[in-house]
Design an enzyme around this catalytic site. Sequence first.
Site, PDB file in Angstrom:
ATOM      1  N   GLU A  12       0.822  -1.222   0.000  1.00  0.00           N
ATOM      2  CA  GLU A  12       0.000   0.000   0.000  1.00  0.00           C
ATOM      3  C   GLU A  12       0.849   1.263   0.000  1.00  0.00           C
ATOM      4  O   GLU A  12       0.499   2.253   0.648  1.00  0.00           O
ATOM      5  CB  GLU A  12      -0.941   0.015   1.209  1.00  0.00           C
ATOM      6  CG  GLU A  12      -1.961  -1.096   1.209  1.00  0.00           C
ATOM      7  CD  GLU A  12      -3.052  -0.869   2.255  1.00  0.00           C
ATOM      8  OE1 GLU A  12      -2.796  -0.196   3.264  1.00  0.00           O
ATOM      9  OE2 GLU A  12      -4.167  -1.362   2.045  1.00  0.00           O
ATOM     10  N   GLU A  41      -6.522  -7.781  -0.439  1.00  0.00           N
ATOM     11  CA  GLU A  41      -7.051  -7.767   0.933  1.00  0.00           C
ATOM     12  C   GLU A  41      -8.530  -7.446   0.925  1.00  0.00           C
ATOM     13  O   GLU A  41      -8.917  -6.308   0.690  1.00  0.00           O
ATOM     14  CB  GLU A  41      -6.338  -6.709   1.801  1.00  0.00           C
ATOM     15  CG  GLU A  41      -4.902  -7.035   2.097  1.00  0.00           C
ATOM     16  CD  GLU A  41      -4.227  -5.944   2.944  1.00  0.00           C
ATOM     17  OE1 GLU A  41      -4.916  -5.206   3.669  1.00  0.00           O
ATOM     18  OE2 GLU A  41      -2.991  -5.838   2.840  1.00  0.00           O
TER      19      GLU A  41
END
Length: 826
Positions: A142, A211
């Site tokens: 991320e 995710e």
Amino acid sequence: MLISAGIHYPRATPNMWPDLIAKSKEGGADVIQTYVFWSGHEPQRGQYNFEGRYDLVKFVKLVGASGLYLHLRIGPYVCAEWNFGGFPVWLRDIPGIVFRTDNEPFKEEMKRFVKKIVDVMREESLFSWQGGPIIMLQIENEYGNIEDSYGQKGKDYVKWAAKMAVGLGAGVPWVMCQQTDAPEYIIDACNGYYCDGFKPNSNKKPVLWTENWDGWYTTWGGRLPHRPVEDLAFAVARFYQRGGSFQNYYMFFGGTNFGRTSGGPNYVTSYDYDAPIDEYGLLSQPKWGHLKELHAAIKLCEPALVAAESAQYIKLGSMQEAHVYRGGNTSICSAFLANIDEHKSSTVQFLGQSYTLPPWSVSILPDCKTSVFNTAKVGTQTSIKVVDFEATSSAESSGPEHLMIQKQVPLVSESWMALKEPIGVWGGDNFTVQGILEHLNVTKDQTDYLWYITRVYVSDEDIAHWKENTITPLLKIDSMRDVVHIFINGQLIGSAKGDWVEVVQQVQLKQGYNDLMLFSETVGLQNYGAFIEKDGAGFKGNITLTGFKNGDVNLTYSPWTYQVGLKGEFQKLYATDSDESSDWTNLTHDEVPSILSWYKTYFDSPGGKDPVVLDMSSMGKGQAWVNGHHIGRYWTLVAPQDGCQETCDYRGAYNSDKCQTNCGKPTQIWYHVPRSWLNPSDNLLVLFEETGGNPFEISVKTVSVGTVCAHVSEDYYPPVETWSHLNRETEPIMELQCEDGYIIASIEFASYGTPQGTCQVFSVGNCHAPTSSSVLSKACEGKNSCKIEVSNSVFGDPCPRTVKTLAVEAKCEPLSSSWYAGLSEM
Ligand code: GAL
């Protein structure tokens, strides 16, 4: 098309791994996904650790042996609610280092570690081209979320990281999640509660969802998150409906933050995450079972999904839509029908047939005709767990009296030893310098604890000034994290907690010299955000005493004495081979509660195989060890009274504040002690308690599924796995199952008709088949699992022209104890 289950190997023990992997596979996973935890693998620079819970090679081999693939997310920054985001804390001390940017010292360390992991995997032949399970890797995590903070250097770092990773010759694709500027040879992927409609930055890349947050993490003093499975299934179905090809549950099994591995600010020891497999490795039902059905339904569509170039989109209504997948010249056809209306169900026409779609749901039609599954219709059983004293104890007891005593005394022990931790300086390695040092610079995170000690002189005039003006001096700390206990002259006068918060504390000082001692604590290092290496811990800004005759006394530049850690940590009081000559004394009831104390006792393991927990609700805050294994921090902080809804409505977009539970109760009271850390008897339990609690009330308990319930309608689908193009006439089935080693001991409620309510509060409605209980008892009692057809042919028709449902509640009991009970009746 792949379905992936997130499991972080160090959040379980190697003994638990095979079962977790097997339960993921049975639940429909094709892939296991894990991060790699740098801080665990390289606790000291250059000294690698691949043992025990960090035996990554063993974990990967187990995944391979079970026939599953592996997605290995090396990071090495991983976030993950893990201490310092997975970075070893020594990394901060590399001269000139700035993390996660175009910085030579950082890049050198990062490359060394990533290469190490890739090399180990290749040497062990674990990549798919070598016959191993690893099909995909991940670099960074991320980074796109924080990239802007690093300007041009951030952009350069992304390019460097991508090139570096690919250059290691792993021979499988690399992923970057939340990275819209990922280069063409790296797959950018989506993270979130929903990722349908996500488009990677090139149409040559597959659509990956790394995710899918199926629950959320928990902070000390927080409520417990819960993501309803109807919404989770909806999100997953929508993803595949709209062209997704890989979806990972973050987490499929969350597990436990053993030791001091939990991140911060303030994350609890449990990492249950409301995942389909709970912290202890038991199925969380109906989550696991409903997803299993969903996966089976999606897999029935796989031939059409992979054969079709793209989906045909059909608008069915203002908030209803279909995606139809047809294989080129073959006759295969599969479709997903969605109703994204958050409130109302909707009846739609699709290819000449009508379908009723509940609100916020997807129906799956593997043949474009038959709806085999709808995300909002849950037919799977609900399991209610009981945390109790040893469930099998009744098998060994000699009679009802004994049983009663056992019920009243599930205490871990009646005799405890105690030892006081010194307040302030205890060892020769203390040192004194001018000024306030940053906490982590001193502790290097070898411990949570650091003493800051200074001396303050109070004159007669100060005392007179306070009396005359009725002033109480204040201690002011500009900024502090995570916890501080404030001592004056050896007395605890106050505590504070928070994430860089101001502290203002009244202090009573005596004439002459006063010792001010600040006991500073970390509770998991920051794991998210830009520049985490600069965040540090302890105190920032000034520390002052206000209200003195001559104005404020600034202590910021005073001489401060530092003492790292606890004497008991230094002496390893928790170790099984700890020096018995330490000054332990027998603890008496009137000595508790007291602060900064070590306690120890020995206890026997509960029999059976159920997971074991310690109930620590009588304690304050501290850490616990069993047979030398650090089971984690404990803290009996209570969640806010408000913020939990009476009922959880699955409809509409989920966020972590929705459907929370446990309001007004301590966030965590049960602490997992893995079975493999226990001996049958004489297990050493050692605690360090900071704030005061009563160890006499600590109990050892086991976790098991005590009750199973199901509620299935006669117009529900037959089980997805029995569906085939040939056989569409099967009736819906209710299935009940207890955990391994348990049987359905009794049917507590059964009604075929129009029963009301939910598990444990079912009631009979206007319509009820009198045969209900006897049919269920006959089919289920004494068995580990049973299946019943939900139809008139089984129960008779108690009310023609009404849609009937079957609601059942059953009790699970250990095989041995029921067998014993049966014997005693004879
Ligand atoms: C994501 C992160 C994960 C985890 C998750 C929250 O942003 O990539 O590592 O921290 O949030 O559980």
